[in-house]
Design a protein around this motif. Structure first.
Motif, PDB file in Angstrom:
ATOM      1  N   ARG A  13      -4.093   4.212  -5.085  1.00  0.00           N
ATOM      2  CA  ARG A  13      -4.300   3.881  -3.734  1.00  0.00           C
ATOM      3  C   ARG A  13      -3.358   2.726  -3.355  1.00  0.00           C
ATOM      4  NH1 ARG A  13      -9.606   4.141  -3.649  1.00  0.00           N
ATOM      5  NH2 ARG A  13      -9.759   2.301  -5.061  1.00  0.00           N
ATOM      6  N   ASP A  14      -3.188   1.761  -4.123  1.00  0.00           N
ATOM      7  CA  ASP A  14      -2.594   0.644  -3.730  1.00  0.00           C
ATOM      8  C   ASP A  14      -1.783   0.112  -5.242  1.00  0.00           C
ATOM      9  OD1 ASP A  14      -2.307  -1.747  -2.056  1.00  0.00           O
ATOM     10  OD2 ASP A  14      -3.081  -2.766  -3.856  1.00  0.00           O
ATOM     11  N   TYR A  15      -0.481  -0.335  -4.957  1.00  0.00           N
ATOM     12  CA  TYR A  15       0.119  -0.894  -6.382  1.00  0.00           C
ATOM     13  C   TYR A  15      -0.357  -2.063  -6.700  1.00  0.00           C
ATOM     14  CZ  TYR A  15       4.154   2.014  -4.425  1.00  0.00           C
ATOM     15  OH  TYR A  15       4.772   3.037  -3.881  1.00  0.00           O
ATOM     16  N   ASP A  16      -0.905  -3.194  -6.133  1.00  0.00           N
ATOM     17  CA  ASP A  16      -1.296  -4.179  -6.672  1.00  0.00           C
ATOM     18  C   ASP A  16      -2.615  -4.011  -7.350  1.00  0.00           C
ATOM     19  OD1 ASP A  16       1.134  -5.743  -6.147  1.00  0.00           O
ATOM     20  OD2 ASP A  16       0.386  -6.088  -4.076  1.00  0.00           O
ATOM     21  N   GLU A  17      -3.664  -3.224  -6.835  1.00  0.00           N
ATOM     22  CA  GLU A  17      -4.686  -3.134  -7.380  1.00  0.00           C
ATOM     23  C   GLU A  17      -4.562  -2.454  -8.786  1.00  0.00           C
ATOM     24  OE1 GLU A  17      -7.653  -1.011  -5.151  1.00  0.00           O
ATOM     25  OE2 GLU A  17      -6.556   0.862  -5.057  1.00  0.00           O
ATOM     26  N   ALA A  18      -3.482  -1.407  -8.807  1.00  0.00           N
ATOM     27  CA  ALA A  18      -3.465  -0.607  -9.856  1.00  0.00           C
ATOM     28  C   ALA A  18      -2.824  -1.628 -10.948  1.00  0.00           C
ATOM     29  CB  ALA A  18      -2.571   0.571  -9.725  1.00  0.00           C
ATOM     30  N   GLN A  39      12.484   4.450   1.223  1.00  0.00           N
ATOM     31  CA  GLN A  39      11.375   5.242   1.184  1.00  0.00           C
ATOM     32  C   GLN A  39      10.068   4.140   1.499  1.00  0.00           C
ATOM     33  OE1 GLN A  39      11.049   7.766  -2.316  1.00  0.00           O
ATOM     34  NE2 GLN A  39      13.233   8.043  -2.026  1.00  0.00           N
ATOM     35  N   ASP A  40      10.223   3.181   1.675  1.00  0.00           N
ATOM     36  CA  ASP A  40       9.190   2.158   1.899  1.00  0.00           C
ATOM     37  C   ASP A  40       8.102   2.417   0.840  1.00  0.00           C
ATOM     38  OD1 ASP A  40       7.779   0.147   2.767  1.00  0.00           O
ATOM     39  OD2 ASP A  40       6.276   1.482   4.237  1.00  0.00           O
ATOM     40  N   LYS A  41       8.602   2.406  -0.512  1.00  0.00           N
ATOM     41  CA  LYS A  41       7.663   2.265  -1.475  1.00  0.00           C
ATOM     42  C   LYS A  41       8.231   1.564  -2.635  1.00  0.00           C
ATOM     43  CE  LYS A  41       9.729   6.374  -4.195  1.00  0.00           C
ATOM     44  NZ  LYS A  41       9.496   7.718  -4.512  1.00  0.00           N
ATOM     45  N   ARG A  60       1.896   5.195  -5.628  1.00  0.00           N
ATOM     46  CA  ARG A  60       1.184   5.342  -4.233  1.00  0.00           C
ATOM     47  C   ARG A  60       1.120   6.373  -3.638  1.00  0.00           C
ATOM     48  NH1 ARG A  60       3.028   1.572  -0.034  1.00  0.00           N
ATOM     49  NH2 ARG A  60       4.182   3.182   0.487  1.00  0.00           N
ATOM     50  N   ALA A  61      -0.060   7.089  -3.472  1.00  0.00           N
ATOM     51  CA  ALA A  61      -0.260   8.196  -2.475  1.00  0.00           C
ATOM     52  C   ALA A  61       0.674   7.936  -1.012  1.00  0.00           C
ATOM     53  CB  ALA A  61      -1.586   8.538  -2.164  1.00  0.00           C
ATOM     54  N   ALA A  62       1.453   8.853  -0.817  1.00  0.00           N
ATOM     55  CA  ALA A  62       2.240   8.918   0.361  1.00  0.00           C
ATOM     56  C   ALA A  62       1.726   9.891   1.615  1.00  0.00           C
ATOM     57  CB  ALA A  62       3.767   9.073   0.059  1.00  0.00           C
ATOM     58  N   SER A  63       0.586  10.623   1.172  1.00  0.00           N
ATOM     59  CA  SER A  63       0.141  11.323   2.187  1.00  0.00           C
ATOM     60  C   SER A  63      -1.256  11.712   2.001  1.00  0.00           C
ATOM     61  CB  SER A  63       0.946  12.876   2.045  1.00  0.00           C
ATOM     62  OG  SER A  63       0.686  13.686   1.137  1.00  0.00           O
ATOM     63  N   ILE A  70      -5.973  11.151  -5.999  1.00  0.00           N
ATOM     64  CA  ILE A  70      -6.302   9.959  -6.596  1.00  0.00           C
ATOM     65  C   ILE A  70      -7.715  10.036  -7.333  1.00  0.00           C
ATOM     66  CG2 ILE A  70      -6.718   7.346  -6.243  1.00  0.00           C
ATOM     67  CD1 ILE A  70      -5.258   7.483  -3.550  1.00  0.00           C
ATOM     68  N   GLY A  71      -7.738   9.762  -8.713  1.00  0.00           N
ATOM     69  CA  GLY A  71      -8.803   9.763  -9.625  1.00  0.00           C
ATOM     70  C   GLY A  71      -9.407  11.110  -9.756  1.00  0.00           C
TER      71      GLY A  71
END
Length: 133
Positions: A13-18, A39-41, A60-63, A70-71
Motif C-alpha cells: 500500500r505504501d513504501y514507508d510503512e512496508a 513513473q512517479d514511483k 506500491r499498488a499503482a491501480s 495487497i495481502g
C-alpha cells in the motif's frame, strides 16, 4: 548458464510503512530505494539478513486492480518461505515485535516451521530446514 530468481515483487500500500515492517520488524536490509520520476514511483528492494541472492521488490499498488491484491497475492496460501539458521531466535524476536503467527511452531520432516502474517496479511513460513541448502 546458471539461473536464479533474484527478486519477487510484493504489492504494498505504501513504501514507508512496508519498509518499517520489513526493516524494523523483520530485520531485513535496505538494498535500494530509488525514485523513478517518469513513473512517479520508487524502486524499493529489501533482503533478509545475510541474503546474497533473494530479494523483495516492494511494489506500491499503482491501480485499483493492483490494490485488490495487497495481502492476497496467492489466494490465502503461504506466499513466501523465509529460511533461517536459528528458528527459535527469529521466532522469539518476531513475537516480541508483535508479528502475528497464525500457525504455531511445529517439527516437520523437512524442519521447524511456523506461519506468520506480514503487515498486509500475506502468509509466510518461517522455516529452519532440517537439511540446509
Amino acid at each position: 548458464m546458471p539461473q536464479s530468481i533474484g527478486q519477487v515483487a510484493v504489492v504494498v500500500r505504501d513504501y514507508d510503512e512496508a519498509l518499517s515492517f520489513y526493516i524494523g520488524t523483520l530485520g531485513f536490509s535496505l538494498v535500494e530505494d530509488t525514485y523513478v520520476p517518469e513513473q512517479d514511483k520508487r524502486w524499493v528492494v529489501v533482503a533478509p539478513p545475510g541474503a546474497t541472492e533473494s530479494r523483495l521488490l516492494l511494489a506500491r499498488a499503482a491501480s485499483g486492480e493492483q490494490a485488490t491484491r495487497i495481502g492476497n497475492q496467492t489466494g490465502g496460501r503461504v506466499f513466501l518461505f523465509l529460511f533461517t539458521d536459528d528458528f527459535w531466535r527469529d521466532y522469539r524476536s518476531y513475537k516480541a515485535k508483535g508479528v502475528t503467527f497464525i500457525r504455531e511452531p511445529r517439527e516437520e520432516p523437512y524442519g521447524t516451521v511456523a506461519v506468520f502474517q506480514d503487515l498486509y496479511s500475506n502468509l509466510w513460513d518461517l522455516l529452519q530446514p532440517r537439511n540446509p541448502v
